[in-house]
Design a protein around this motif. Sequence first.
Motif, PDB file in Angstrom:
ATOM      1  N   THR A  42       7.929  38.349 -14.198  1.00 18.25           N
ATOM      2  CA  THR A  42       8.201  38.964 -15.498  1.00 18.25           C
ATOM      3  C   THR A  42       9.220  40.089 -15.356  1.00 18.25           C
ATOM      4  N   LEU A  43       8.976  40.987 -14.415  1.00 20.29           N
ATOM      5  CA  LEU A  43       9.909  42.100 -14.219  1.00 20.29           C
ATOM      6  C   LEU A  43      11.254  41.603 -13.705  1.00 20.29           C
ATOM      7  N   GLY A  44      11.221  40.627 -12.806  1.00 20.55           N
ATOM      8  CA  GLY A  44      12.469  40.058 -12.277  1.00 20.55           C
ATOM      9  C   GLY A  44      13.293  39.377 -13.348  1.00 20.55           C
ATOM     10  N   ASN A  45      12.633  38.636 -14.239  1.00 23.73           N
ATOM     11  CA  ASN A  45      13.357  37.974 -15.325  1.00 23.73           C
ATOM     12  C   ASN A  45      13.989  38.991 -16.270  1.00 23.73           C
ATOM     13  N   LEU A  46      13.255  40.063 -16.579  1.00 21.44           N
ATOM     14  CA  LEU A  46      13.818  41.110 -17.435  1.00 21.44           C
ATOM     15  C   LEU A  46      15.042  41.731 -16.773  1.00 21.44           C
ATOM     16  N   ASN A 125      18.067  41.713  -8.486  1.00 18.17           N
ATOM     17  CA  ASN A 125      19.122  41.243  -7.602  1.00 18.17           C
ATOM     18  C   ASN A 125      18.608  40.398  -6.459  1.00 18.17           C
ATOM     19  N   GLY A 126      17.451  40.716  -5.937  1.00 16.96           N
ATOM     20  CA  GLY A 126      16.983  40.056  -4.741  1.00 16.96           C
ATOM     21  C   GLY A 126      15.981  38.953  -4.975  1.00 16.96           C
ATOM     22  N   ASN A 127      15.453  38.836  -6.169  1.00 19.88           N
ATOM     23  CA  ASN A 127      14.421  37.847  -6.411  1.00 19.88           C
ATOM     24  C   ASN A 127      15.054  36.585  -6.989  1.00 19.88           C
ATOM     25  N   VAL A 128      15.622  35.801  -6.107  1.00 17.88           N
ATOM     26  CA  VAL A 128      16.329  34.594  -6.523  1.00 17.88           C
ATOM     27  C   VAL A 128      15.377  33.621  -7.207  1.00 17.88           C
TER      28      VAL A 128
END
Length: 159
Positions: A42-46, A125-128
């Motif tokens: 969720t946080l990565g998508n945001l 940036n890092g959570n592909v």
Amino acid sequence: MWEQITQLIQQVSQQSVVDNPAVPNEHNEGVIGEAKNVISQTLGNLAADGRSDEAAEVLQTPGHPAAQQMESNFATNIMQKFGINPAAAGGIAATLIPSILSMLRGQAGQAGGFNIQQLIQQLGNGNVAATLSGIGVKMGLDKDGDGDVDLSDLTRMFR
């Protein structure tokens, strides 16, 4: 930083998951891992969508709509993946996700804790995997409606 967050999630999960008779012991680690996945996705998508400020708000604001969505996604995921009944899954989600986010807020303000902006940056940036999953959702590949694209969606495509 992720090791620190994983340890935090393990601590918070003891009562809600490990000591919960509604969660079979063989699924404890999977349920705890799912909490971490839902929060990071969720946080990565945001962050990947250029909404880093909103991702930071989720960590700083109790009851944020995205946090409520995390609870819903988490409950749905553990029902589908681990066969946990809906009432138990909803109860676990309603206590576990807010507790984790609260602990993250508390850790962010302490010396030796982590920086919320640094966390969001790493997620964006890092959570592909989260970024690709977010793209897959936008492309309509989220067949089970849980907010991510994973093996469950793939199997549903071939049914």
